[in-house]
Design a protein around this motif. Structure first.
Motif, PDB file in Angstrom:
ATOM      1  N   UNK A 143      21.517   7.532  -5.448  1.00 56.64           N
ATOM      2  CA  UNK A 143      21.006   6.246  -4.991  1.00 56.64           C
ATOM      3  C   UNK A 143      19.493   6.243  -4.761  1.00 56.64           C
ATOM      4  N   UNK A 144      18.791   7.226  -5.279  1.00 58.92           N
ATOM      5  CA  UNK A 144      17.360   7.325  -4.984  1.00 58.92           C
ATOM      6  C   UNK A 144      16.589   6.098  -5.469  1.00 58.92           C
ATOM      7  N   UNK A 145      16.986   5.528  -6.613  1.00 55.05           N
ATOM      8  CA  UNK A 145      16.237   4.386  -7.143  1.00 55.05           C
ATOM      9  C   UNK A 145      16.331   3.159  -6.240  1.00 55.05           C
ATOM     10  N   UNK A 146      17.354   3.132  -5.376  1.00 59.77           N
ATOM     11  CA  UNK A 146      17.485   2.001  -4.448  1.00 59.77           C
ATOM     12  C   UNK A 146      16.734   2.237  -3.137  1.00 59.77           C
ATOM     13  N   UNK A 147      16.430   3.511  -2.852  1.00 60.20           N
ATOM     14  CA  UNK A 147      15.871   3.841  -1.535  1.00 60.20           C
ATOM     15  C   UNK A 147      14.480   3.245  -1.328  1.00 60.20           C
ATOM     16  N   UNK A 148      13.618   3.400  -2.317  1.00 57.08           N
ATOM     17  CA  UNK A 148      12.243   2.936  -2.147  1.00 57.08           C
ATOM     18  C   UNK A 148      12.150   1.433  -1.890  1.00 57.08           C
ATOM     19  N   UNK A 149      12.843   0.569  -2.645  1.00 59.33           N
ATOM     20  CA  UNK A 149      12.786  -0.864  -2.321  1.00 59.33           C
ATOM     21  C   UNK A 149      13.297  -1.174  -0.910  1.00 59.33           C
ATOM     22  N   UNK A 150      14.379  -0.502  -0.504  1.00 63.99           N
ATOM     23  CA  UNK A 150      14.914  -0.726   0.850  1.00 63.99           C
ATOM     24  C   UNK A 150      13.911  -0.262   1.898  1.00 63.99           C
ATOM     25  N   UNK A 151      13.286   0.884   1.651  1.00 63.45           N
ATOM     26  CA  UNK A 151      12.308   1.426   2.594  1.00 63.45           C
ATOM     27  C   UNK A 151      11.128   0.474   2.754  1.00 63.45           C
ATOM     28  N   UNK A 152      10.633  -0.055   1.645  1.00 67.82           N
ATOM     29  CA  UNK A 152       9.513  -0.991   1.702  1.00 67.82           C
ATOM     30  C   UNK A 152       9.900  -2.262   2.446  1.00 67.82           C
TER      31      UNK A 152
ATOM     32  N   UNK B 161      -4.487   2.548  12.327  1.00 68.46           N
ATOM     33  CA  UNK B 161      -3.924   2.027  11.079  1.00 68.46           C
ATOM     34  C   UNK B 161      -3.850   3.099   9.985  1.00 68.46           C
ATOM     35  N   UNK B 162      -4.914   3.885   9.735  1.00 65.66           N
ATOM     36  CA  UNK B 162      -4.783   4.934   8.720  1.00 65.66           C
ATOM     37  C   UNK B 162      -3.722   5.966   9.049  1.00 65.66           C
ATOM     38  N   UNK B 163      -3.633   6.377  10.327  1.00 67.38           N
ATOM     39  CA  UNK B 163      -2.634   7.381  10.683  1.00 67.38           C
ATOM     40  C   UNK B 163      -1.224   6.796  10.673  1.00 67.38           C
ATOM     41  N   UNK B 164      -1.091   5.548  11.069  1.00 62.20           N
ATOM     42  CA  UNK B 164       0.228   4.907  10.977  1.00 62.20           C
ATOM     43  C   UNK B 164       0.667   4.838   9.522  1.00 62.20           C
ATOM     44  N   UNK B 165      -0.287   4.568   8.641  1.00 59.26           N
ATOM     45  CA  UNK B 165       0.020   4.484   7.223  1.00 59.26           C
ATOM     46  C   UNK B 165       0.451   5.839   6.667  1.00 59.26           C
ATOM     47  N   UNK B 166      -0.261   6.909   7.049  1.00 55.36           N
ATOM     48  CA  UNK B 166       0.132   8.240   6.559  1.00 55.36           C
ATOM     49  C   UNK B 166       1.510   8.623   7.103  1.00 55.36           C
ATOM     50  N   UNK B 167       1.829   8.190   8.319  1.00 51.47           N
ATOM     51  CA  UNK B 167       3.156   8.462   8.869  1.00 51.47           C
ATOM     52  C   UNK B 167       4.231   7.736   8.077  1.00 51.47           C
ATOM     53  N   UNK B 168       3.955   6.505   7.704  1.00 49.75           N
ATOM     54  CA  UNK B 168       4.925   5.717   6.928  1.00 49.75           C
ATOM     55  C   UNK B 168       5.218   6.387   5.596  1.00 49.75           C
ATOM     56  N   UNK B 169       4.182   6.856   4.909  1.00 46.71           N
ATOM     57  CA  UNK B 169       4.417   7.482   3.602  1.00 46.71           C
ATOM     58  C   UNK B 169       5.068   8.852   3.763  1.00 46.71           C
ATOM     59  N   UNK B 170       4.738   9.580   4.848  1.00 47.46           N
ATOM     60  CA  UNK B 170       5.382  10.870   5.089  1.00 47.46           C
ATOM     61  C   UNK B 170       6.865  10.675   5.397  1.00 47.46           C
TER      62      UNK B 170
ATOM     63  N   UNK C 229       0.832  -1.209   0.000  1.00 45.54           N
ATOM     64  CA  UNK C 229       0.000   0.000   0.000  1.00 45.54           C
ATOM     65  C   UNK C 229       0.864   1.255   0.000  1.00 45.54           C
ATOM     66  N   UNK C 230       1.972   1.211   0.729  1.00 42.32           N
ATOM     67  CA  UNK C 230       2.894   2.341   0.753  1.00 42.32           C
ATOM     68  C   UNK C 230       3.440   2.630  -0.632  1.00 42.32           C
ATOM     69  N   UNK C 231       3.780   1.576  -1.349  1.00 43.45           N
ATOM     70  CA  UNK C 231       4.321   1.731  -2.701  1.00 43.45           C
ATOM     71  C   UNK C 231       3.334   2.438  -3.618  1.00 43.45           C
ATOM     72  N   UNK C 232       2.049   2.137  -3.457  1.00 39.34           N
ATOM     73  CA  UNK C 232       1.020   2.747  -4.309  1.00 39.34           C
ATOM     74  C   UNK C 232       0.971   4.259  -4.103  1.00 39.34           C
ATOM     75  N   UNK C 233       1.095   4.688  -2.844  1.00 41.67           N
ATOM     76  CA  UNK C 233       0.975   6.118  -2.539  1.00 41.67           C
ATOM     77  C   UNK C 233       2.237   6.888  -2.899  1.00 41.67           C
ATOM     78  N   UNK C 234       3.401   6.355  -2.565  1.00 44.10           N
ATOM     79  CA  UNK C 234       4.632   7.134  -2.739  1.00 44.10           C
ATOM     80  C   UNK C 234       5.031   7.306  -4.197  1.00 44.10           C
ATOM     81  N   UNK C 235       4.392   6.568  -5.089  1.00 45.60           N
ATOM     82  CA  UNK C 235       4.643   6.790  -6.517  1.00 45.60           C
ATOM     83  C   UNK C 235       4.288   8.234  -6.891  1.00 45.60           C
ATOM     84  N   UNK C 236       3.268   8.801  -6.213  1.00 46.53           N
ATOM     85  CA  UNK C 236       2.846  10.172  -6.491  1.00 46.53           C
ATOM     86  C   UNK C 236       3.613  11.222  -5.735  1.00 46.53           C
ATOM     87  N   UNK C 237       4.636  10.840  -4.966  1.00 50.55           N
ATOM     88  CA  UNK C 237       5.510  11.762  -4.239  1.00 50.55           C
ATOM     89  C   UNK C 237       4.719  12.680  -3.314  1.00 50.55           C
TER      90      UNK C 237
END
Length: 473
Positions: free
Chosen positions: A399-408, A373-382, A210-218
């Motif tokens: 190294x930005x392209x590596x950051x998102x996979x590591x973060x997830x 859960x919703x607020x924890x999720x918004x914190x994760x994406x923030x 779910x995090x991956x879906x949101x952070x695509x939009x920065x």
């Protein structure tokens, strides 16, 4: 057994690290620095809190201004990084480890944090810089580089490095999964005690997806999500706490008296360690409202405005909503129900869930789950956004392209990790982040004062002009 010994040694080392960095010098820097900012501003930020309402309602928005998101989305993004588990699990941890008196010192961080956030957010807009992609960015590292000059770069790099670690999603993932497991899956018999690890891992994977879906939009998508979720969840949580407080309304004065008395005695902590109460209260307060830490400045630095003082005024709302309102409500629920005394060995979000169950029965944890859960999720994406900004500052986007996979992946790891370990990592990194943030803010405070004086004088003059025009009509 060697593995268990290694885990225990790591937990102990992280606890010692967190205790060391949150020593007296840092407490003086955060609280004393905030008091100094309050004094040099002559209380000006507090006198203009009403102006934040007009700003948040979009009365001064201009789509042509530099930045990425409106004032309301910048504040919602900043609050999404603090509201939720910082106020629910964080308050429970403060009480379980520091006693009721720790809440008083959390209040102190909020009261001085209003002034601190005014300065840090104003500076985040005043000294925005370009990243490797040429995009305008704000945050303590850019404030240091653009406002203090290149010779202060080690301080900027220290913040970015600590921010990269402090923005890890492990605490939010850990506590969200813990609440889901203990208040939903286990009571319903969906899982057994021996399958808890597999459950944690599975939910961690879902959170990561779910995090991956949101952070695509920065930041634009994060801000849009936060501005919808955060206000609704805050109102929902306040309604829950008011029901509990109403059920125990006669004991409210005694609860406040306990907070004040224990704040200066430390009786609820083993050995009556007053210093421990203060340390825990201030560290949890900083984790709750992030005043002086610097993470929230990165969100406020993205605001679409050419007036730095406007974003400073908006940012002041944060500690009031976050700590003085939400944290106080959580503390009262835990103290009034007696959950903090009846639940020995239980801490974090589970303690808060137990307090709500005193009034709502088995529905209490489930209602809390709907908010957490919703607020924890918004914190994760923030936090992903904060981490990306720190990484790009350190390595110019290499190294930005590596950051998102590591973060997830870290979202999943956080779901199965030890609470004490993840808590000490984050708290320790927050302490390190505070040093460059507060140092740069104190050094540049005079420039904010001059800009604020000019801005509020012009605002007053504009108000008088509009009043005269209305009278003439």
């Amino acid at each position: 057994m060697p593995l268990l010994s290694a885990i225990s040694a790591i937990d102990s080392a992280l606890a010692n690290f967190a205790s060391f960095v949150w020593g007296a010098p840092l407490l003086v820097l955060l609280v004393g620095g905030g008091l100094a900012l309050l004094v040099v501003s002559r209380g000006r930020p507090y006198r203009h809190l009403g102006h934040s309402v007009a700003l948040l309602r979009g009365h001064y928005d201009n789509s042509d201004d530099p930045g990425q998101v409106p004032h309301s989305q910048a504040l919602s993004t900043a609050l999404s990084g603090t509201l939720g588990l910082g106020n629910i699990a964080g308050v429970a941890l403060a009480i379980s480890t520091g006693g009721p008196g720790a809440i008083f010192w959390m209040w102190v961080t909020a009261l001085v944090g209003v002034a601190t956030k005014f300065y840090t957010a104003s500076l985040a807009v005043m000294y925005r810089g370009r990243d490797a992609a040429g995009e305008l960015q704000g945050g303590p590292m850019y404030v240091i580089r653009e406002g203090l000059g290149r010779r202060w770069m080690p301080l900027a790099l220290l913040f970015a490095l600590a921010g990269l670690c402090g923005a890890l999603p492990v605490f939010q993932a850990n506590q969200a999964v813990q609440l889901l497991r203990e208040s939903f899956a286990l009571p319903l018999g969906w899982i057994g005690a021996d399958s808890a690890l597999a459950f944690n891992f599975s939910i961690g994977v879902v959170l990561a997806a779910l995090t991956a879906v949101v952070i695509v939009g920065r930041i634009q998508r994060i801000g849009a999500l936060a501005v919808r979720l955060v206000p609704a969840m805050v109102l929902f949580y306040l309604a829950m706490t008011f029901v509990v407080i109403g059920a125990f309304w006669q004991q409210v004065p005694a609860a406040f008296a306990l907070i004040f008395s224990d704040a200066f005695s430390g009786q609820a902590v083993a050995g009556g360690a007053l210093g421990t109460v203060i340390k825990i209260g201030i560290s949890r307060g900083a984790f709750s409202n992030e005043a002086g830490i610097g993470t929230e400045s990165m969100a406020h630095g993205a605001a679409k405005t050419n007036e730095p003082i406007r974003e400073g005024v908006v940012a002041m709302v944060g500690p009031i909503v976050d700590t003085l309102v939400i944290c106080t409500c959580t503390a009262l629920v835990i103290l009034l129900t007696g959950a903090w005394e009846l639940s020995e060995g239980i801490e974090g979000v589970t303690l808060t869930a137990g307090a709500f169950s005193q009034v709502f029965g088995h529905w209490g944890p489930l209602l809390l789950l709907m908010m957490v859960v919703p607020l924890a999720f918004t914190t994760i994406v923030a936090n992903w956004y904060y981490g990306v900004k720190c990484l790009n500052f350190l390595f110019n986007g290499v190294y930005q392209r590596y950051y998102t996979p590591v973060y997830l992946l870290l979202v999943v790891i956080g779901a199965v990790a030890s609470l004490s370990a993840v808590n000490n990592i984050i708290i320790g990194m927050y302490a390190i982040m505070a040093v460059p943030t507060m140092t740069s803010t104190l050094l540049l405070a005079g420039r904010v004062n001059r800009a604020a004086k000019k801005y509020f004088e012009e605002l007053a003059q504009t108000g008088k002009t509009q009043e005269k025009a209305g009278t003439a009509l």
